[in-house]
Design a protein around this motif. Sequence first.
Motif, PDB file in Angstrom:
ATOM      1  N   PRO A   1       0.827  -1.210   0.000  1.00  0.00           N
ATOM      2  CA  PRO A   1       0.000   0.000   0.000  1.00  0.00           C
ATOM      3  C   PRO A   1       0.860   1.258   0.000  1.00  0.00           C
ATOM      4  O   PRO A   1       1.990   1.257   0.500  1.00  0.00           O
ATOM      5  N   ALA A   2       0.316   2.332  -0.526  1.00  0.00           N
ATOM      6  CA  ALA A   2       1.053   3.596  -0.574  1.00  0.00           C
ATOM      7  C   ALA A   2       0.977   4.339   0.752  1.00  0.00           C
ATOM      8  O   ALA A   2       1.891   5.096   1.099  1.00  0.00           O
ATOM      9  N   ILE A   3      -0.096   4.160   1.491  1.00  0.00           N
ATOM     10  CA  ILE A   3      -0.279   4.860   2.765  1.00  0.00           C
ATOM     11  C   ILE A   3       0.244   3.975   3.891  1.00  0.00           C
ATOM     12  O   ILE A   3      -0.136   2.814   4.021  1.00  0.00           O
ATOM     13  N   GLU A   4       1.109   4.566   4.724  1.00  0.00           N
ATOM     14  CA  GLU A   4       1.806   3.801   5.753  1.00  0.00           C
ATOM     15  C   GLU A   4       0.901   3.442   6.926  1.00  0.00           C
ATOM     16  O   GLU A   4       0.936   2.316   7.419  1.00  0.00           O
ATOM     17  N   ARG A   5       0.105   4.392   7.392  1.00  0.00           N
ATOM     18  CA  ARG A   5      -0.706   4.183   8.586  1.00  0.00           C
ATOM     19  C   ARG A   5      -2.127   4.671   8.360  1.00  0.00           C
ATOM     20  O   ARG A   5      -2.362   5.591   7.579  1.00  0.00           O
TER      21      ARG A   5
ATOM     22  N   ILE B   1      -8.485   0.883   1.510  1.00  0.00           N
ATOM     23  CA  ILE B   1      -7.490   1.875   1.908  1.00  0.00           C
ATOM     24  C   ILE B   1      -6.120   1.570   1.317  1.00  0.00           C
ATOM     25  O   ILE B   1      -5.283   2.473   1.181  1.00  0.00           O
ATOM     26  N   ASP B   2      -5.881   0.312   0.951  1.00  0.00           N
ATOM     27  CA  ASP B   2      -4.605  -0.039   0.337  1.00  0.00           C
ATOM     28  C   ASP B   2      -4.502   0.439  -1.099  1.00  0.00           C
ATOM     29  O   ASP B   2      -3.428   0.371  -1.695  1.00  0.00           O
ATOM     30  N   GLU B   3      -5.605   0.946  -1.663  1.00  0.00           N
ATOM     31  CA  GLU B   3      -5.595   1.479  -3.020  1.00  0.00           C
ATOM     32  C   GLU B   3      -5.468   3.006  -3.035  1.00  0.00           C
ATOM     33  O   GLU B   3      -5.403   3.612  -4.101  1.00  0.00           O
ATOM     34  N   LEU B   4      -5.449   3.615  -1.854  1.00  0.00           N
ATOM     35  CA  LEU B   4      -5.391   5.073  -1.759  1.00  0.00           C
ATOM     36  C   LEU B   4      -3.951   5.575  -1.725  1.00  0.00           C
ATOM     37  O   LEU B   4      -3.029   4.854  -1.337  1.00  0.00           O
ATOM     38  N   ARG B   5      -3.795   6.815  -2.095  1.00  0.00           N
ATOM     39  CA  ARG B   5      -2.493   7.473  -2.005  1.00  0.00           C
ATOM     40  C   ARG B   5      -2.740   8.967  -1.831  1.00  0.00           C
ATOM     41  O   ARG B   5      -3.770   9.506  -2.249  1.00  0.00           O
TER      42      ARG B   5
END
Length: 528
Positions: free
Chosen positions: A217-221, A521-525
């Motif tokens: 994923p692009a977002i860490e947390r 959420i793993d598809e967001l950036r």
Amino acid sequence: MPLLRRFQSHRSQPTRSLLSGSLVSGSLLLGLALLPLSAAADRTLSVVAPWEITGADPSTSGYVYARMRVAETLVDTDADGQPAPGLAASWQASDDGLTWRFALREGISFHDGSPLTAEAAATSLQHALAKPGILDSAPITAIEAEGNEVVIELESPFAPLPALLAHSTTLILAPNAFDDEGRVTQAIGTGPYRVETVAPPQRLDVEHFDDYWGEAPAIERASYLAMGRGETRALMAESGDADVVFTLDPASRARLARHDRLALHAEPLPRTIVFKVNAEHPFLEDTRARQALSLAIDREGIAAGLLRDPEAAAAELFPASLGPWHLGLDASEAQDVERARELLAELGWEANGSGMLERDGKPFELTLRTFSDRPELPLVATALQDQWREIGVALEVDVGNASGIPSGHHDGSLELGLMARNYGLVPDPLGTLLDDFGTDPEGMGGDWGAMGWRDDDLASWLDTLRQEANPDARTELAGQVARRLNEAMPVVPVAWYQQTAAVNVELEGFSIDPLERSYRIDELRWSE
């Protein structure tokens, strides 16, 4: 039309507010002040939704861990809403349909570093089977591990088994997630995010899992906050205290649509606003009484005036996205107030001097339970109250907790219950229907299904669907089930449901999952 493409072609637009504004108490504002500041500063994604976290067990809170991408299931869904490989790369059934083999992907690790093995997956499913959940509807006799395969033995053929294994109550957890007595103490999954901290019933914090088997994923947390009040959720989106806020009431949607820091999203779901009926109640035991209540409903008025979506009016349980289960009934033809009055007169009801119905000296009075976690429901309940008054039926609306409907179902006190029932909990709605309208000889379906009602033909059709693999035969049976439910009305449809969300415009890649399995959420950036 495939499920997702159908939904994507019917996105709704923000509309004018039904109410002039929202009031929030001082205590709620204080609560907001105590929350962390805007997530934009440290790039932690903040997600807010109504649904509480009751613990680590998938049987009660699996939907949160699945949606926040902490844990995964053997079977996933594809872009058309059909079963697709998940942790299992493939599966096959024996010729007699009694043995299913699910071959696991290689090289997958749990968040504690332990490997995903067939034994670990089988043990996790054994725990799920031992608790109330979607697997109850399958005739499972054993779940075992053989090599790299999870082997499920059945007492009788059950064609939709893979679809059931996409449900959040069947999340696969690591052996260390369970204590010596089989209780889930930690949510240790295989997803792209791992649990950092959890504080039931409201808060969950997750961080990315370095050894995730899929795309990183692009977002860490990210954080999840359960907030039951719709006004508070809307204020959090407006103030920047949340980046993604789900389930907005119509008034808030209109206000938030004018906010240049937010983008509004809406997707029709295979979820229907319905009211379930206690068919053993002396006022409701005759099918004509239930039909009369249905005929008195102005579904188009509710859809356009309250839900702000004229196409949401529903004259049947199953939307078009559910294919053969959909009958194509016209909501504009579902209201006939004069016919409703005729049916009630046939049952001996007469109007008193105030225009309200009485029979044998007793007024036609009912109580409808609903809940505010879904903000549309109290509005719809009030509309039903007004519309049924026109035919002489007095309705008291009781807005409480969602648990009030299943508890009233079990103790027999429920008369009517208004809810939003998801018939797409798994890719095949049969799993939900078996729970709601199954073969209980006492006429007690699932918590959200039939109450005091049983139909032997329908039970037989559902039982045949459990075993039937021929697509044409399944299509015919699905239509028969849908027609019988529409005639007998143990539950009565009112409107299709939409999921809504307000999203920080600095986020890219947002979309709503029509099956509500994931917040994606793993598809967001974050935008550059």
